[in-house]
Scaffold this active site. Structure first.
Site, short mmCIF file in Angstrom:
data_model
loop_
_atom_site.label_atom_id
_atom_site.label_comp_id
_atom_site.label_asym_id
_atom_site.label_seq_id
_atom_site.Cartn_x
_atom_site.Cartn_y
_atom_site.Cartn_z
N TRP A 94 -8.41 10.73 -4.34
CA TRP A 94 -9.29 9.57 -4.57
C TRP A 94 -9.25 8.57 -3.43
O TRP A 94 -10.16 7.76 -3.27
CB TRP A 94 -8.91 8.87 -5.87
CG TRP A 94 -7.58 8.14 -5.79
CD1 TRP A 94 -6.35 8.70 -5.62
CD2 TRP A 94 -7.36 6.73 -5.88
NE1 TRP A 94 -5.39 7.73 -5.60
CE2 TRP A 94 -5.97 6.51 -5.77
CE3 TRP A 94 -8.20 5.64 -6.07
CZ2 TRP A 94 -5.40 5.23 -5.82
CZ3 TRP A 94 -7.63 4.36 -6.12
CH2 TRP A 94 -6.25 4.17 -5.99
N ASP A 95 -8.17 8.60 -2.64
CA ASP A 95 -8.06 7.56 -1.61
C ASP A 95 -9.14 7.70 -0.56
O ASP A 95 -9.45 6.74 0.15
CB ASP A 95 -6.67 7.52 -0.98
CG ASP A 95 -5.98 8.85 -0.90
OD1 ASP A 95 -6.17 9.68 -1.80
OD2 ASP A 95 -5.24 9.08 0.07
N GLU A 134 1.13 5.29 -10.30
CA GLU A 134 1.67 6.57 -10.75
C GLU A 134 3.03 6.44 -11.43
O GLU A 134 3.66 7.45 -11.73
CB GLU A 134 1.71 7.55 -9.58
CG GLU A 134 0.31 7.89 -9.11
CD GLU A 134 0.27 8.91 -7.97
OE1 GLU A 134 1.33 9.33 -7.50
OE2 GLU A 134 -0.86 9.26 -7.56
N LYS A 178 4.15 1.64 -9.03
CA LYS A 178 4.34 2.30 -7.75
C LYS A 178 3.45 1.65 -6.70
O LYS A 178 3.76 1.63 -5.53
CB LYS A 178 3.99 3.78 -7.89
CG LYS A 178 4.27 4.61 -6.65
CD LYS A 178 3.92 6.08 -6.87
CE LYS A 178 4.12 6.90 -5.61
NZ LYS A 178 3.46 8.20 -5.68
N GLN A 179 2.30 1.15 -7.16
CA GLN A 179 1.30 0.68 -6.20
C GLN A 179 0.34 -0.26 -6.91
O GLN A 179 0.31 -0.35 -8.12
CB GLN A 179 0.54 1.88 -5.67
CG GLN A 179 -0.26 2.62 -6.74
CD GLN A 179 -0.40 4.09 -6.41
OE1 GLN A 179 0.38 4.89 -6.87
NE2 GLN A 179 -1.39 4.41 -5.61
#
Lengths: 705, 705
Positions: free
Chosen positions: B365-366, B492, B596-597
């Site tokens: 997806w990035d 995640e 995580k992000q």
């Protein structure tokens, strides 16, 4: 499903009136004999045809790598699979030069009968060989409940109408070729490869009537030994000779039978295994067991077996008027539950008992949640031993918790020897409730039996280390409420939810039971580092544990938010798409309201004290309609609560489902072994459901001794 | 981490002043050249020593089975792995009978320079062979941005102080031996086995200066061809000969160089591949590309390359005063982002571009969430093509949704050709947001470029089928609120939660954009079966979508219930236990507050219009402190919102993290390839963060044509 007109309804036995090769594997499970240590599937004496050849020893497994395309931290690297050990039940026959094989020639009649009181499997048939000669065969087989290492067979062949030359071969065979497993072709092909020829020969022996084979598993390093003694009686001229090779030890008996004459062989078999003992020690061990059993003799073994079962039935029989089929089913169920647990003796009681290789021979939570409650009231000694097995695996459970993060012990979701073997963590590692199920079983056992030695030596530690897990897994929110987030309850169509009611009420019980146990045994508790602050924290967490309730609907939530999820489209789900897990992905199942099995309903069964009658009725009405019948662990709990809330007819249907799970092969997998927990559930549905029995007594406080 | 004093800070290039073999693999990624179709890692010309040899063609992969110890319905059976295709960059040298290998002899100086304006990698060094003779070598390498199939090298060796015999071998080598991958030993050992010698020879050729090899992959059936032409210039007596075998085609040049004399070889390489075209067609294809490029010549290729980059920088350069290191880093980043996307041309842009084999060469997806937004304003043509690639995979996405259950399209979490390749569904299949990320990228591209043809031919379908997914995945509760349950957001370290705010705001945008697009193209929408009822339902769902907010804390919840979870014990987590996923199980991470992000922070970046300034400040303060730096996708979003809410110094730190991700190897895996999305994030952090740029214009309504 087996449509089983072949099974006759009778109060004390299961009788099959003809042989249907299409359902042979199912019948091998149904007719399996076991004492919890040895398991012999109901394979035909002559070995072939077969569905799944199976001889098992509790605790004997081989290791296999668990592959992951994307591995995560904490995923177990190695799995365990029960193996088919050396087959001691084989008796082959040559009739006038032709092998007795029921796929050829003509079979005039064939009957098998599992006798619940005698504890034997009887078989009789009459067969005409392609050559035209007819024999009548009778065999009786037992796996001894009194002599743990012993199984035995009496085999008799009679010439019916003409003189016949017969050659009888009584064998021990290792590394039998197994049929290709049915199942998901995406499973790792190495599984089958690794498990072919797992037994490495160490010793073979044959002399006179004595046979012996010793093997060792390659990876798990377990030594298995089997030996057999024979008594042969036949007409004059009958002769016998023995020979052996690494995977085969064989007694060959030749005889000429005139019409009406018989050849009879009594074969006593001793099985043994060890992870530690040497080859000579194992060889002596099976010889000694044989010496003992040979002294008892075939007739003596039969008598002992009946005595043991008379004792069992005197304590444990459930009598039922008006439904002969269920009467038979509950005795069938109790017989198999006893077989699974009777002599397991500090080994696990697997989900399939020792009746098949399904689930790799693993033990799950259902042992403590379904099987031990029944054995607690019918064969309590087996329960103490099963829980001592769990206790013996505490080091692995403590280590697993250390690996995962929380304090205390995290018992494995599936295992043979105590190591976690599950490769899908959302439905295993996250299902922490197994720890409370174990604790509850220990608490119930202590309470029912007053076995103070167990309580002090094993029960306390089980309770303390599982309570520590809960205290560490959970947390108090700003308002003091204690939450257990991100766990999976019994329902395997949901996962990783917050405050699963079943988990929470069981954890509550666990926390309190641990505090009570620590007070019963302050000295031992102190050795475990338990102090007043810790027990107070346990009681506090228990008192404040979250029990999510939807006020608008007037029902508890299986987990927080559950009743807000979309309902499964039951109307749009055709019958052939059940069980759902084989036709829908977890991502679809998890986010909708559909339960594989009793979850909140099981909570109400285990902790009925926490729910009002109105809540029970409302909860049952709500959850019954979204619970599909995809797990064999559901029907009995549904029956218990249906009966409690007054839906007697529905309860009766669920009772039937539990009772006929294997007899009617309702889940199409009886071939892989019986559903021992569902069989136990038959008793639960009857005794707790229709009988209304509840266990509420807490262990008596006793002075620390 | 690379401490990289070897990298000189300069505005328009990255220069390495000495060779450090310990970080060779990282430097190979940093110095990789690519045009999005061909990728050549910065391997030394002579091939060895190497970290990871790598030549890649976008779309060339091999299939491998994905193993599951416990498979679930819908788990993909087959994975795809990018392969190292035939190496066309090798130029080996023999100096007076000794191979030039920098591990031997004495290296006096060694410089490499990646020139962002010239688009070349230059190398120069001086080396004394163990025999004592010294050579000076200069090479320049490019992968052409103007001629998609072409890469080229100019290689020159000079005798420094004595006469030297040199033998130069310019090669094409297939099936290079690769180093054992570092990584989890529990991964399936078959992965490596399958991917050894993946290229099956079909044709080899060598005559005069022309070399050619054609191979085919065994399982995926892709044909790869490579050819090379050479121009050799050296002193009198220089001679050349060519030879070939199935995996090696080689031009050998021999020469005697007096002091100060040089031998120079210009090598032009053409790569091609096809799943469909025949051997002769492929052979002609690379020959034709070579003919074209040879006509252009080495000097011409250099000129074209500089022209193309002048054009790029004229449009896209970011000038930064006062921080030369970040100035260099953002140009390095833009250069690599351009390289990744420039000529991908209806193929995926992988997470690592074509700079390494990390993540198996998959696209995630990035690409749409981080890379395409940057290319939209710097190289928009590449964005249209990248989105047309996604559009070309719609059939697989529609089929995947059918398999999973919902309507519409479900694009793969990781893939090379459009088939789902992820083997861990909670962090992939459940991360449905990728569909909205794709839709958002399409909407942004159309809005920025007014590419009406794209909108009509591809954008509309992407929007409609993803909107259908959301409409089908979600449901309205009793109060009409629209919920998306059991999904995984960008973070995640959480999974399978209800109403993830990022997912919901992106789905909202997607639903509205689809309705708008259907109104722009009523005729095409009608062909897709879209009617007014459907668009009304989309708008209704979008209007009523849940955005969980914790009133007590005054912050949005990342997902429902998130802020009620236990906080991660940051104080008790030592630095060596990061990244957390390598030291803690998911079961522990998922149930606690730790990200995580950027997840909610990314929602505020993408949909800033939905949040008040106060909410942005409060949300950022809350989530920043629980977000660890375990994902390379986080820093740029943190920078953007930190800048917006006024934490400029913190924003600057995050900018540095994004900018130096690969130059400083912050995640210790640059060896496997660059983090293209994090490189793109450098631009985002600067332009959206410090520059404050926001894209808010909706596509203009245009008459249906």
């Amino acid at each position: 499903m087996i449509t089983h007109p072949a099974y006759a309804v009778a109060p004390w036995s299961l009788r099959e009136r003809e042989l249907d090769l299409d359902v042979l594997a199912q019948s091998e499970s149904v007719f399996a004999l076991s004492n919890g240590h040895i398991g012999w599937r109901g394979n035909l004496d002559e070995g072939e045809p077969h569905g799944l050849p199976g001889s098992y020893l509790n605790g004997v497994f081989e290791l296999r790598p668990l592959p992951y395309a994307e591995a995560g931290y904490g995923d177990p690297e190695s799995g365990q699979t029960i193996i088919n050990v050396t087959n001691g039940k084989l008796i082959r026959l040559l009739v006038d030069g032709e092998p007795l094989d029921l796929r050829y020639g003509r079979l005039h009649c064939h009957e098998r009968e599992l006798d619940f009181r005698a504890g034997v499997l009887r078989r009789s048939f009459e067969w005409t060989a392609p050559s035209g000669r007819t024999v009548r065969v009778r065999s009786t087989r037992l796996v001894s409940l009194t002599q743990r290492a012993i199984a035995a067979i009496a085999y008799e062949v009679e010439a019916v109408d003409a003189e016949i030359r017969v050659v009888l071969q009584s064998e021990l065979v290792a590394n039998e070729q197994l049929p290709e497993p049915e199942g998901d072709p995406r499973s790792d092909p190495r599984v089958a490869a690794v498990l072919d020829s797992v037994l490495q020969p160490e010793q073979d022996f044959a002399r006179d009537g004595r046979l012996r084979l010793v093997h060792r598993t390659a990876r798990s390093g377990l030594r298995v030994a089997v030996a057999a003694d024979h008594r042969v009686s036949g007409p004059a001229g009958t002769s016998a000779s023995a020979e052996s090779s690494p995977d085969l030890s064989r007694l060959t008996v030749t005889s000429v039978l005139g019409p009406g004459q018989s050849l009879r062989v009594e074969k006593i078999v001793a099985h043994g295994w060890s992870a530690l003992r040497s080859l000579p020690a194992m060889h002596d061990q099976v010889d000694a067991a044989l010496a003992d059993a040979s002294e008892t003799g075939w007739a003596g073994l039969l008598l002992e077996q009946r005595d043991r079962l008379d004792e069992f039935w005197a304590q444990s029989d459930v009598e039922l008027e008006g439904d002969a089929e269920i009467q038979q089913a509950v005795r069938f169920a109790l017989f198999h539950v006893l077989q699974a647990g009777a002599r397991a003796e500090e080994r696990a009681i697997p989900a399939k008992g020792l009746t098949g290789s399904g689930y790799d021979g693993h033990c799950f939570w259902d042992t403590e949640a379904y099987v031990l409650p029944v054995l607690t009231y019918t064969a309590p000694r087996a329960v103490g031993q099963a829980l001592r097995w769990r206790h013996s695996t505490l080091p692995a459970a403590l280590e697993r918790a250390r690996q995962l993060g929380p304090a205390g012990a995290a018992f494995p979701w599936r295992t043979i020897d105590g190591q976690e073997c599950s490769a899908y963590w959302p439905a295993s590692t996250a299902a922490f409730h197994i720890n409370a199920d174990i604790a509850f079983a220990a608490q119930r056992y202590t309470s029912a039996t007053d076995d103070r030695e167990f309580d002090r030596e094993a029960g306390l530690e089980l309770l303390v280390h599982t309570a520590r897990l809960w205290a560490s897994l959970g947390h108090h929110d700003r308002h003091g409420v204690f939450h257990l987030d991100g766990v999976t309850g019994p329902d395997e169509y949901s996962a990783l939810a917050d405050d699963n009611v079943y988990t929470n009420v069981m954890a509550q019980q666990n926390l309190r039971a641990a505090a009570d146990a620590a007070e019963r045994h302050p000295d031992r508790a102190a050795l475990l580092g338990v102090d007043d602050g810790e027990t107070a924290a346990w009681r506090d967490a228990a008192a404040r544990i979250a029990l999510p309730f939807n006020e608008a609907l007037g029902v508890h939530e299986q987990s927080t938010g559950f009743t807000g999820h979309q309902l499964w489209d039951f109307a749009g789900t055709p019958p052939e798409r059940y069980p759902l897990l084989l036709h829908y992905p977890y991502v679809e199942l998890y986010r909708k309201q559909v339960s594989k099995q009793a979850d909140l309903v099981l909570a109400m069964q285990q902790r009925g004290d926490l729910f009002t009658a109105e809540q029970k009725a409302a909860n049952f009405a709500y959850y019954e309609r979204i619970t599909v019948r995809d797990s064999s662990l559901s029907a009995c709990s549904q029956a218990v609560i249906a009966a409690e809330v007054g839906h007697l007819s529905l309860a009766y249907d669920y009772l039937g489902e539990a009772a006929l799970m294997d007899l009617a092969d309702l889940e199409h997998n009886t071939r892989d072994g019986l559903h021992i927990a569902s069989l136990a559930g038959t008793w639960i549905a009857l005794v707790a459901g229709f009988g209304g029995m509840r266990h509420s007594r807490s262990p008596r406080a006793c002075p620390s001794s």
